[in-house]
Write a protein that holds these residues in place. Sequence first.
Motif, PDB file in Angstrom:
ATOM      1  N   HIS A 167      29.317  69.872  36.394  1.00 35.95           N
ATOM      2  CA  HIS A 167      29.811  69.421  38.289  1.00 35.95           C
ATOM      3  C   HIS A 167      30.982  68.456  38.264  1.00 35.95           C
ATOM      4  N   HIS A 215      21.972  66.455  37.787  1.00 36.37           N
ATOM      5  CA  HIS A 215      23.485  67.830  37.496  1.00 36.37           C
ATOM      6  C   HIS A 215      24.858  66.586  37.347  1.00 36.37           C
ATOM      7  N   ILE A 219      25.120  73.488  46.645  1.00 39.60           N
ATOM      8  CA  ILE A 219      25.795  74.917  46.415  1.00 39.60           C
ATOM      9  C   ILE A 219      26.228  75.693  46.517  1.00 39.60           C
ATOM     10  N   HIS A 225      31.014  72.518  43.120  1.00 39.78           N
ATOM     11  CA  HIS A 225      29.853  71.655  42.963  1.00 39.78           C
ATOM     12  C   HIS A 225      29.146  72.110  41.367  1.00 39.78           C
ATOM     13  N   GLY A 226      29.635  73.014  41.060  1.00 44.22           N
ATOM     14  CA  GLY A 226      29.139  73.006  39.897  1.00 44.22           C
ATOM     15  C   GLY A 226      30.279  73.986  38.725  1.00 44.22           C
TER      16      GLY A 226
END
Length: 280
Positions: free
Chosen positions: A32, A72, A183, A255-256
């Motif tokens: 992330h 995360h 997200i 985001h990820g």
Amino acid sequence: MVDQAKEEELKKIAHRVRCDIIWALAHAQSGHPGGSLSATDFGVALYFYALKHDPKDCCWPERDRVIFSKGHVSPLVFSLLAESGYVPHEELKTFRKFGSRLQGHPNMDCPGIEVGTGSLGQGLSVAVGLALGLRMDGKKNRVYCIMGDGENQEGSTWEAIMSAGHYKLDNLCVVLDNNGLQIDGWVEDVMGLAPLAEKWRAFRWHVIEIDGHDMAQCMQAFDEARQVKGQPTVILAKTVKGKGVSFMENRAEWHGKAPKPDEARQALKELACPVEYLDF
């Protein structure tokens, strides 16, 4: 007035941490980046200015506690720990690898981690419990909780906010990474939080609003929080998701998603990272 020499030192550390984040993600090809980069500056101010800790003794009883509710952002967490001396810098290459101490979410196999986190909406409850316990034991330790703004959509978060205000936990400080994205897109589109500062104040919190990329403001906010008595403090840090990398800034898709090798090289170039970071 902040110590300008210290401010410049922290800015240099923040630069290295951003390089570390991209480096670890490039080796892992997973993770992330967006929220890690947005929280870098106040994260550095916390670890290298405000926090009472000893990397040589993770269980030092007098240490302050840090809970990364937004677990995360482990690329940031482990980069801070590496820069602090909890783990060797080279270990960042093992990020998210099988058997590594540096996994996708912080876990207690890694020195300097107080509790495994990542289930959003739970970290503040843990921090409230720690703050209550330390106060009951007559300890002066402080508890810091790093949260994402999307977590304020969780009901459990507001129960914890209400509890901390009710019990006047002035040994508790939340830093809210207010980058405005989660997200699924913009926070205000998914489940709007405005007016955020007024809501925290209504729950009996002392609210400090800052530019989360202004190192002097970050330092001053932590100083102010330490002086507050009779109520917990939240620092609402306005930030930019993906800060420092042009193609990541204010983009929900980062985001990820880890950068591909060519993207990581571009990011490292934009950040003006040393050439040794290109060994992937």
